[in-house]
Motif scaffolding. Sequence first.
Motif, short mmCIF file in Angstrom:
data_model
loop_
_atom_site.label_atom_id
_atom_site.label_comp_id
_atom_site.label_asym_id
_atom_site.label_seq_id
_atom_site.Cartn_x
_atom_site.Cartn_y
_atom_site.Cartn_z
N UNK A 218 35.02 33.32 47.82
CA UNK A 218 34.20 34.67 47.11
C UNK A 218 34.85 34.69 45.89
N UNK A 219 34.37 34.39 44.76
CA UNK A 219 34.94 34.49 43.48
C UNK A 219 34.44 36.09 42.83
N UNK A 220 35.42 36.70 42.51
CA UNK A 220 34.96 38.15 41.84
C UNK A 220 35.39 38.29 40.42
N UNK A 221 35.09 39.12 39.50
CA UNK A 221 35.63 39.36 38.33
C UNK A 221 36.81 40.29 38.52
N UNK A 222 37.81 40.01 37.94
CA UNK A 222 39.00 40.75 37.86
C UNK A 222 38.74 42.28 37.60
N UNK A 275 39.20 34.99 49.53
CA UNK A 275 38.60 35.77 48.32
C UNK A 275 39.61 35.79 47.00
N UNK A 276 38.93 35.48 45.71
CA UNK A 276 39.66 35.22 44.78
C UNK A 276 39.26 36.16 43.37
N UNK A 277 39.99 36.44 42.59
CA UNK A 277 39.48 37.00 41.17
C UNK A 277 39.90 36.31 40.14
N UNK A 278 38.72 36.33 39.17
CA UNK A 278 39.05 35.42 38.01
C UNK A 278 39.00 36.22 36.67
N UNK A 279 39.58 35.80 35.75
CA UNK A 279 39.76 36.59 34.25
C UNK A 279 39.88 35.41 33.11
N UNK A 280 39.58 35.98 32.16
CA UNK A 280 39.71 34.75 30.73
C UNK A 280 41.27 34.96 30.66
N UNK A 281 41.60 33.76 29.70
CA UNK A 281 42.99 33.49 29.53
C UNK A 281 43.61 34.59 28.96
#
Length: 392
Positions: A218-222, A275-281
């Motif tokens: 599950x990829x979420x936006x940080x 579960x993971x969360x992603x963000x721009x660099x």
Amino acid sequence: MASKPQIKIPATYMRGGTSKGVFFRLQDLPEAAQQPGAVRDAVLMRVIGSPDPYGKQTDGMGGATSSTSKTVIVSKSAQPGHDVDYLFGQVSIDKPFVDWSGNCGNLSSAVGPFAIENGLVDADKVPDNGVCEVRIWQANIGKTIVNKVTMVNGSVQETGDFELDGVTFAAAEVPVEFMDPSADGESMFPTGHLVDDLEVPGIGTLKATLINAGIPTIFLNAEEIGYDGTELQEAINSDADALQRFETIRAHGAVKMGLIDDVAEAASRQHTPKVAFVAPPKSYTASSGKRVKESEVDLLVRAMSMGKLHHAMMGTAAVAIGTAAAIPGTTVNLAAGGNDRTMVNFGHPSGTLQVGAECKLVNGQWTAIKAIMSRSARVLMEGQVRIPGDVL
């Protein structure tokens, strides 16, 4: 009353990628543990030192983290075109169960070296010098993994100059290919959408990519959950409320992905989904003190494993990251800038990792052909592990 003496089981303690585990040849396990079931689980839990209400695994081989509470069983393969079968058991630290629902991508890199050194790969396939390609059947998920293992003078080359963030010392590189990593007979996106509105009671509605590639993730936006993607372990693992929120999100995501029927079932399925969360660099300082520059990464990713923020990145989750990044419109792809790509370099708590994936659209459905990354592996100790005889 006399206690039964300890029994000895041939075993190898290995590091693979950023994980460690106890490896067994199937034939070396006690006869009653050579079949799936309660006896096998009891043996592996006792080897690792679980369940431990203190959370330390002091009386076993486990290291009291999700990355070090692992077991592997390897045998000659019954599958055509494969050398060995690889079965992975994630041992719960404080609860009495072994989760067999998924793979460990990091330890996948150690299976080939282990199999060669333990006579499980046909001798005529193993060169004295060169590269031995070991085809592995991942029995938990029914998938093929390929290890490319360097051989020198008839032995596996373990030392070298390949550096992997999250591992202190350099070692020999082991390229790993995860073939057709999406789930057989199922859409890689189980809901049919690249991005879903995931409704989580008490938390809200979150934009999420629910993908089954490498491991259900599950990829979420940080930003949506109050983070910026530069967090290290202490920021989350010391926050009991945050851990509970992630577990609640995981449980509801598992239901939406069709992995369980009710959120209550998530407690007995800790290994999957992730579960993971992603963000721009962004620039940040990794746990080692290494400075990761914004220009060095395509995006930032933080992932939860067995209820805690992982110290680096699980190999199977890296497969999911690479796959999702290659598909325009996912949360992962958008965090990386939304461009078409077959390779992505992402920042994690220990540094950076590069992973590639080949995906294609077939009859309106995305499918992953393979994912590729490099790890390293090394034998830490080999001999016999002992457990009390009353386990059997």
